[in-house]
Design a protein around this motif. Structure first.
Motif, PDB file in Angstrom:
ATOM      1  N   HIS A 191      -4.096  -2.293  -4.381  1.00 17.29           N
ATOM      2  CA  HIS A 191      -4.055  -1.058  -3.603  1.00 17.29           C
ATOM      3  C   HIS A 191      -3.731  -1.337  -2.146  1.00 17.29           C
ATOM      4  O   HIS A 191      -3.439  -0.415  -1.390  1.00 17.29           O
ATOM      5  CB  HIS A 191      -5.412  -0.344  -3.681  1.00 17.29           C
ATOM      6  N   ASP A 192      -3.808  -2.598  -1.754  1.00 17.44           N
ATOM      7  CA  ASP A 192      -3.567  -2.955  -0.362  1.00 17.44           C
ATOM      8  C   ASP A 192      -2.092  -3.250  -0.143  1.00 17.44           C
ATOM      9  O   ASP A 192      -1.585  -4.305  -0.539  1.00 17.44           O
ATOM     10  CB  ASP A 192      -4.421  -4.160   0.036  1.00 17.44           C
ATOM     11  N   LEU A 193      -1.399  -2.325   0.469  1.00 21.08           N
ATOM     12  CA  LEU A 193       0.051  -2.454   0.635  1.00 21.08           C
ATOM     13  C   LEU A 193       0.412  -3.604   1.566  1.00 21.08           C
ATOM     14  O   LEU A 193       1.428  -4.275   1.368  1.00 21.08           O
ATOM     15  CB  LEU A 193       0.632  -1.147   1.160  1.00 21.08           C
ATOM     16  N   ASN A 194      -0.409  -3.834   2.584  1.00 20.75           N
ATOM     17  CA  ASN A 194      -0.134  -4.939   3.508  1.00 20.75           C
ATOM     18  C   ASN A 194      -0.139  -6.277   2.786  1.00 20.75           C
ATOM     19  O   ASN A 194       0.762  -7.096   2.962  1.00 20.75           O
ATOM     20  CB  ASN A 194      -1.180  -4.963   4.635  1.00 20.75           C
ATOM     21  N   THR A 197       2.845  -6.613   0.075  1.00 22.16           N
ATOM     22  CA  THR A 197       4.179  -6.794   0.660  1.00 22.16           C
ATOM     23  C   THR A 197       4.287  -8.127   1.396  1.00 22.16           C
ATOM     24  O   THR A 197       5.383  -8.672   1.542  1.00 22.16           O
ATOM     25  CB  THR A 197       4.537  -5.647   1.621  1.00 22.16           C
ATOM     26  N   LEU A 222       7.093  -2.030   3.665  1.00 17.33           N
ATOM     27  CA  LEU A 222       5.734  -1.565   3.911  1.00 17.33           C
ATOM     28  C   LEU A 222       5.745  -0.139   4.445  1.00 17.33           C
ATOM     29  O   LEU A 222       4.989   0.714   3.975  1.00 17.33           O
ATOM     30  CB  LEU A 222       5.016  -2.502   4.887  1.00 17.33           C
ATOM     31  N   ALA A 223       6.602   0.142   5.420  1.00 15.78           N
ATOM     32  CA  ALA A 223       6.682   1.486   5.987  1.00 15.78           C
ATOM     33  C   ALA A 223       7.108   2.504   4.930  1.00 15.78           C
ATOM     34  O   ALA A 223       6.591   3.629   4.892  1.00 15.78           O
ATOM     35  CB  ALA A 223       7.655   1.499   7.161  1.00 15.78           C
ATOM     36  N   GLU A 226       4.080   3.113   2.703  1.00  9.85           N
ATOM     37  CA  GLU A 226       3.062   3.884   3.417  1.00  9.85           C
ATOM     38  C   GLU A 226       3.467   5.352   3.509  1.00  9.85           C
ATOM     39  O   GLU A 226       2.632   6.252   3.354  1.00  9.85           O
ATOM     40  CB  GLU A 226       2.840   3.288   4.808  1.00  9.85           C
ATOM     41  N   GLU A 227       4.739   5.593   3.760  1.00  7.12           N
ATOM     42  CA  GLU A 227       5.230   6.974   3.834  1.00  7.12           C
ATOM     43  C   GLU A 227       5.097   7.658   2.483  1.00  7.12           C
ATOM     44  O   GLU A 227       4.678   8.816   2.391  1.00  7.12           O
ATOM     45  CB  GLU A 227       6.686   6.993   4.287  1.00  7.12           C
ATOM     46  N   PHE A 229       2.937   7.059   0.018  1.00  7.11           N
ATOM     47  CA  PHE A 229       1.553   7.379  -0.316  1.00  7.11           C
ATOM     48  C   PHE A 229       0.950   8.384   0.665  1.00  7.11           C
ATOM     49  O   PHE A 229       0.032   9.124   0.303  1.00  7.11           O
ATOM     50  CB  PHE A 229       0.707   6.109  -0.392  1.00  7.11           C
ATOM     51  N   ALA A 230       1.455   8.433   1.876  1.00 11.00           N
ATOM     52  CA  ALA A 230       0.972   9.427   2.842  1.00 11.00           C
ATOM     53  C   ALA A 230       1.354  10.832   2.413  1.00 11.00           C
ATOM     54  O   ALA A 230       0.592  11.791   2.582  1.00 11.00           O
ATOM     55  CB  ALA A 230       1.533   9.121   4.225  1.00 11.00           C
TER      56      ALA A 230
END
Length: 248
Positions: A191-194, A197, A222-223, A226-227, A229-230
């Motif tokens: 679940h941790d995208l950082n 990636t 990564l961006a 994040e976009e 899932f946001a």
């Protein structure tokens, strides 16, 4: 190395995994991301022949995984603490796993000794049973027991979830090292995208049982995730035309 072909899993009349095609090549480092209920663990369990699909198959080195043993010689996995034998001490468990792979106790001791920093002085020579360890320390035991097997293909389900930040960093370095220097093919869900990636060269994004994106990791990955899932799953589905959604 691994092929997933037309695989489907159904629970209570709902398709929870539907993957028409997935190819994992030897030496790749792959991250699998998605929200809870995306089907990641179910896919892992079918790839390990722990559950059977309603349709389709998983091939390892060109042969079906289901009902066969060949792939177990070069595949190691840790999904959760249920994979451990919790009434053993960590040392006893490592000796057990090593014995399954024709390793003597001195060989196991020599190999395990290199992970002193990773264990952070909390695992070995403590006289504790695995069941009495914290969930994070159980995860450490599970991961190192995988590496002890010297696999060609390593599968880890949420390995970063319960470990402290220092161990997360050390685990990332371990995974990158075995992939780059030893050529181990790795498949890691998180679940941790950082983390994913940072570790993986290829990212699979899974939603509602389908792999909807398959991308090489680059500076913008990564961006982009994040976009995604946001915005949220519901927004993605409401913006997809029906025919496009059917094709995902």
């Amino acid at each position: 190395m691994i092929q997933v072909k037309d695989i489907k899993k159904v629970y209570n009349g709902v398709i929870v995994v539907n993957v028409p095609q997935l190819q994992i090549n030897k030496g790749e480092s792959i991250g699998l991301v998605g929200n809870n209920g995306a089907g990641k663990t179910t896919l892992f369990r079918m790839m390990l022949d722990l559950i059977r699909p309603e349709a389709g198959e998983v091939l390892s080195e060109g042969k079906p995984v289901a009902g066969n043993e060949h792939w177990k010689e070069y595949t190691a996995s840790y999904l959760d603490e249920g994979f451990l034998i919790d009434y053993l001490t960590p040392e006893e468990y490592f000796y057990f796993i090593g014995g399954l792979h024709d390793q003597s106790r001195p060989q196991v001791d020599e190999y395990i000794a290199r992970f002193g920093e990773f264990f952070n002085g909390e695992i070995l020579n403590k006289g504790k049973y695995i069941r009495d360890l914290s969930k994070g320390n159980q995860t450490k035991v599970g991961i190192i027991s995988c590496l002890l097997q010297k696999p060609q293909f390593l599968m880890l389900d949420e390995p970063f979830a319960n470990i402290d930040p220092t161990t997360q960093y050390r685990l990332k370095e371990l995974l990158k090292d075995i992939n780059k220097s030893q050529g181990v093919t790795t498949l890691v869900s998180s679940h941790d995208l950082n983390h994913v990636t940072d570790v993986c060269d290829r990212i699979l994004l899974m939603e509602k049982g389908r792999i909807i994106k398959d991308m090489a990791t680059n500076a913008s990955t990564l961006a982009e995730l994040e976009e995604y899932f946001a915005i949220g799953q519901s927004a993605h589905h409401t913006t997809l035309p029906v025919d496009e959604e059917e094709n995902h």
